[in-house]
Scaffold this active site. Sequence first.
Site, mmCIF file in Angstrom:
data_model
loop_
_atom_site.group_PDB
_atom_site.id
_atom_site.type_symbol
_atom_site.label_atom_id
_atom_site.label_comp_id
_atom_site.label_asym_id
_atom_site.label_seq_id
_atom_site.Cartn_x
_atom_site.Cartn_y
_atom_site.Cartn_z
ATOM 1 N N CYS A 198 0.840 -1.193 0.000
ATOM 2 C CA CYS A 198 0.000 0.000 0.000
ATOM 3 C C CYS A 198 0.883 1.253 0.000
ATOM 4 O O CYS A 198 1.953 1.273 0.583
ATOM 5 C CB CYS A 198 -0.935 0.112 1.193
ATOM 6 S SG CYS A 198 -2.039 -1.271 1.380
ATOM 7 N N ARG B 107 3.516 -0.018 -5.074
ATOM 8 C CA ARG B 107 3.370 -0.616 -3.742
ATOM 9 C C ARG B 107 2.070 -1.402 -3.573
ATOM 10 O O ARG B 107 1.858 -2.064 -2.556
ATOM 11 C CB ARG B 107 3.422 0.479 -2.679
ATOM 12 C CG ARG B 107 4.666 1.315 -2.705
ATOM 13 C CD ARG B 107 4.616 2.360 -1.624
ATOM 14 N NE ARG B 107 4.599 1.736 -0.327
ATOM 15 C CZ ARG B 107 5.680 1.375 0.355
ATOM 16 N NH1 ARG B 107 6.863 1.594 -0.140
ATOM 17 N NH2 ARG B 107 5.562 0.800 1.528
ATOM 18 N N TRP C 174 -2.918 -2.628 -1.551
ATOM 19 C CA TRP C 174 -2.657 -4.049 -1.791
ATOM 20 C C TRP C 174 -3.416 -4.756 -0.683
ATOM 21 O O TRP C 174 -3.049 -4.678 0.483
ATOM 22 C CB TRP C 174 -1.158 -4.338 -1.715
ATOM 23 C CG TRP C 174 -0.809 -5.743 -2.108
ATOM 24 C CD1 TRP C 174 -0.541 -6.192 -3.363
ATOM 25 C CD2 TRP C 174 -0.688 -6.874 -1.248
ATOM 26 N NE1 TRP C 174 -0.268 -7.534 -3.343
ATOM 27 C CE2 TRP C 174 -0.354 -7.979 -2.054
ATOM 28 C CE3 TRP C 174 -0.836 -7.082 0.133
ATOM 29 C CZ2 TRP C 174 -0.159 -9.265 -1.554
ATOM 30 C CZ3 TRP C 174 -0.650 -8.348 0.642
ATOM 31 C CH2 TRP C 174 -0.311 -9.428 -0.205
ATOM 32 N N ASN D 292 -1.249 1.928 5.865
ATOM 33 C CA ASN D 292 -0.455 0.878 5.217
ATOM 34 C C ASN D 292 0.035 -0.039 6.325
ATOM 35 O O ASN D 292 0.760 0.396 7.216
ATOM 36 C CB ASN D 292 0.736 1.527 4.493
ATOM 37 C CG ASN D 292 1.761 0.499 4.036
ATOM 38 O OD1 ASN D 292 1.436 -0.653 3.802
ATOM 39 N ND2 ASN D 292 3.003 0.934 3.910
ATOM 40 N N GLY D 293 -0.403 -1.297 6.304
ATOM 41 C CA GLY D 293 0.023 -2.234 7.354
ATOM 42 C C GLY D 293 -1.121 -3.146 7.739
ATOM 43 O O GLY D 293 -2.101 -3.293 7.004
ATOM 44 N N GLU E 203 16.213 -17.354 -10.807
ATOM 45 C CA GLU E 203 15.802 -15.967 -11.027
ATOM 46 C C GLU E 203 15.091 -15.819 -12.384
ATOM 47 O O GLU E 203 14.086 -15.112 -12.497
ATOM 48 C CB GLU E 203 17.037 -15.056 -10.927
ATOM 49 C CG GLU E 203 16.824 -13.590 -11.256
ATOM 50 C CD GLU E 203 15.815 -12.886 -10.377
ATOM 51 O OE1 GLU E 203 15.353 -13.434 -9.372
ATOM 52 O OE2 GLU E 203 15.442 -11.741 -10.734
ATOM 53 N N LYS F 153 11.278 -14.471 -12.799
ATOM 54 C CA LYS F 153 10.952 -13.313 -13.651
ATOM 55 C C LYS F 153 9.819 -13.661 -14.599
ATOM 56 O O LYS F 153 8.889 -12.903 -14.786
ATOM 57 C CB LYS F 153 12.169 -12.947 -14.466
ATOM 58 C CG LYS F 153 13.002 -11.753 -14.373
ATOM 59 C CD LYS F 153 12.978 -10.715 -13.371
ATOM 60 C CE LYS F 153 12.362 -10.907 -12.059
ATOM 61 N NZ LYS F 153 13.137 -10.557 -10.916
ATOM 62 N N GLU G 77 6.356 -14.262 -12.658
ATOM 63 C CA GLU G 77 5.703 -13.123 -12.009
ATOM 64 C C GLU G 77 5.133 -12.101 -12.988
ATOM 65 O O GLU G 77 4.161 -11.430 -12.669
ATOM 66 C CB GLU G 77 6.612 -12.453 -10.971
ATOM 67 C CG GLU G 77 7.731 -11.622 -11.534
ATOM 68 C CD GLU G 77 8.537 -10.926 -10.457
ATOM 69 O OE1 GLU G 77 7.964 -10.428 -9.496
ATOM 70 O OE2 GLU G 77 9.782 -10.879 -10.609
ATOM 71 N N HIS H 172 16.390 -36.435 -11.561
ATOM 72 C CA HIS H 172 15.751 -36.869 -10.318
ATOM 73 C C HIS H 172 14.269 -36.512 -10.293
ATOM 74 O O HIS H 172 13.670 -36.467 -9.230
ATOM 75 C CB HIS H 172 16.500 -36.270 -9.118
ATOM 76 C CG HIS H 172 17.939 -36.679 -9.095
ATOM 77 N ND1 HIS H 172 18.350 -37.938 -8.729
ATOM 78 C CD2 HIS H 172 19.065 -36.018 -9.462
ATOM 79 C CE1 HIS H 172 19.669 -38.025 -8.840
ATOM 80 N NE2 HIS H 172 20.121 -36.860 -9.288
ATOM 81 N N LYS I 209 5.540 -4.055 -4.854
ATOM 82 C CA LYS I 209 6.999 -3.921 -4.842
ATOM 83 C C LYS I 209 7.579 -4.095 -3.445
ATOM 84 O O LYS I 209 8.620 -4.705 -3.266
ATOM 85 C CB LYS I 209 7.354 -2.538 -5.389
ATOM 86 C CG LYS I 209 8.834 -2.294 -5.543
ATOM 87 C CD LYS I 209 9.363 -2.958 -6.775
ATOM 88 C CE LYS I 209 10.860 -2.813 -6.924
ATOM 89 N NZ LYS I 209 11.391 -3.892 -7.775
HETATM 90 O O1 M6R Z 1 12.745 -5.359 -1.496
HETATM 91 P P1 M6R Z 1 13.249 -6.760 -1.381
HETATM 92 O O2 M6R Z 1 14.459 -7.014 -2.174
HETATM 93 O O3 M6R Z 1 13.427 -7.194 0.052
HETATM 94 O O4 M6R Z 1 12.086 -7.645 -1.993
HETATM 95 C C1 M6R Z 1 12.132 -9.031 -1.963
HETATM 96 C C2 M6R Z 1 11.138 -9.631 -2.926
HETATM 97 O O5 M6R Z 1 9.843 -9.261 -2.591
HETATM 98 C C3 M6R Z 1 11.419 -9.213 -4.380
HETATM 99 O O6 M6R Z 1 12.723 -9.511 -4.749
HETATM 100 C C4 M6R Z 1 10.446 -9.923 -5.335
HETATM 101 O O7 M6R Z 1 10.688 -11.284 -5.356
HETATM 102 C C5 M6R Z 1 10.559 -9.312 -6.733
HETATM 103 N N1 M6R Z 1 9.276 -8.835 -7.163
HETATM 104 C C6 M6R Z 1 10.981 -10.279 -7.770
HETATM 105 O O8 M6R Z 1 11.113 -9.677 -9.018
#
Ligand code: M6R
Length: 614
Positions: free
Chosen positions: A2, A27, A74, A100-101, A487, A491, A494, A510, A609
């Site tokens: 948020c 956010r 969010w 926010n929280g 990674e 990517k 997501e 395996h 984010k």
């Molecule tokens: O701000 P942070 O690096 O702590 O965030 C961690 C994850 O939430 C963040 O890396 C998330 O996995 C990304 N959206 C991936 O692209």
Amino acid sequence: MCGIVGYIGHREAFPIVIKGLQRLEYRGYDSAGIALFDGNQINLSKTKGKVEDLKNKAKEISQAGSIGIGHTRWATHGVPNDVNSHPHYSNSGNLVIIHNGIIENYESIKQELTKRGYTFQSDTDTEVLINLIEEVKKTEDVKLGKAVQIALNQVVGAYAIAVFDKEKPDEIVVAKLGSPLAIGIGEEEFFIASDASPFIEFTNNAVYLEDEEMAIIRLGKEIKLRKIKDDAVAYPRILELQMNLEEIEKGGYDHFMLKEIYEQPRAIKDTYRGRLLAEQGLIRMAGIDLNMEKFLNANKIIIVACGTSWHAGLVAEYIFEDLARIPVEVEYASEFRYRNPVITDKDVLIAISQSGETADTLAAIKLAKEKGAFVFGVCNVVGSSIARETDAGAYTHAGPEIGVASTKAFTTQITVLTLMALKLAKTKGVFSETKYREYLSELETIPSKVEKSLESNTLIEIIADVYKDSTNCLYLGRGYNFPVALEGALKLKEISYIHAEGYPAAEMKHGPIALIDEQMPVFVIATKKGHYEKVVSNIQEIKSRKGKIIAIVTEGDEQVKDLADHVIEVPETLESLTPLLTTIPLQLISYHIAVMRGCNVDQPRNLAKSVTVE
Ligand code: M6R
């Protein structure tokens, strides 16, 4: 998660709050709302959807007034719909709040307030909080600031809130615990926001509230800071911000993600600027220099992080063990914090986080500190909670990362961690001067090699077109490139919503190899240095089962070219630095596939984010 924004001053609040919300949309973006005070009454508009939807909906209300608060959500409690969107009124209609929280004990407070005659429109914890504040204000006969302070002592959870009271129309009260809150200080005006981006064109001066602090922001007065616990006076620390407007705009790119992918040569350079002095054979990192003994005498290093940052941590495990010969464990912060880990004052914990606000990572830091460990942060956002909570640290200096998918955060985190490992290796005497200097010089070439890797963009777009309709993908790598495979898969899933998994290439036999048929694209990282022959064998195994192979190879590779359906070349470098290059084509492939599938690349569904809730 948020984003919250507020304004009190002499300008029209509406455009400032709306623009601020758009900047904070990374956010959370499932609903948005705004409340404006026109000198007489509060005008409130909120809607499911994006800030753009709110802009349209808000045409139904008066947009006048120089006091306003806004929210982009969010969802935690209650589905994303108009009613659950913020701001929320108190029962009297005099108070209005953005939050926010999460208020964890909202259920019991709600029951108590219901007994006292309060009714609730939404399913949110936030509406409970504003009514608790109203109840305290009434029963204790106190002003808004005091009521907020008393009420917050009754809640358990996390919050960054802004509260406005129609009966006290020259002030906004804000408070923070766990979620970030910045106050921008202008000439006869104040801005409130989850980060500084909403007010950067108006002022460079900001106060970041610490946990358990609140502030009464009153027009024509200095801000008053108080401790929530005991109402004691606290003193604001005004920071001068370095951020500029250009950094938070798209600069001609279609998406922030693409801009951020292309920023990597510059970002990596900024990360090592002033630290890597290749000609002198030096790495300068104050956070390490001042705590060298702690690192050198550590029983082990524990790395905690989430998501992409956790993948950077996995790369760091290889780097620290391989180069500096220090034992490393890498943990998901969310698991570490709840599993009673063995950790002592002889251990060093490294927390990696782009945002510096990730709730699980913060909690892991607190746990490690309680056990006496030395805690080092690797963060991007200057002044973030993790940066403040750690004993020492190193910023990545990547600049604002706005696309929800992390790109430049990953490569700059690896750069910082590599510098750290090299410095420790040299001080420990594990490295000869020649080898050390070879690493320093090679690291300096990485930005231009990333630039070279970006030149494959057109080819990658063509490959993306071939695989854009896939329903599953596999990503394989070995050694340093196993985390890159993870990674790459993250990517893709997501932002394009295609199911993807990363594996160490040898693990195929395996289990996952059963998935391979002519429909399955397999992305394989097969660079020359690092188990090349073994990976080639793995490629043969996939080929004989008719899987489609997209290989990331070293420039000039001929062997894999004969086996793979497509090859994407990256320049040659030292094995430990290959993740900085091999990750680039995987970022681009995800980006193009997502765009071709019509996905919202910068704001993928269900994500945010900054993950400030556990
Ligand atoms: O701000 P942070 O690096 O702590 O965030 C961690 C994850 O939430 C963040 O890396 C998330 O996995 C990304 N959206 C991936 O692209």
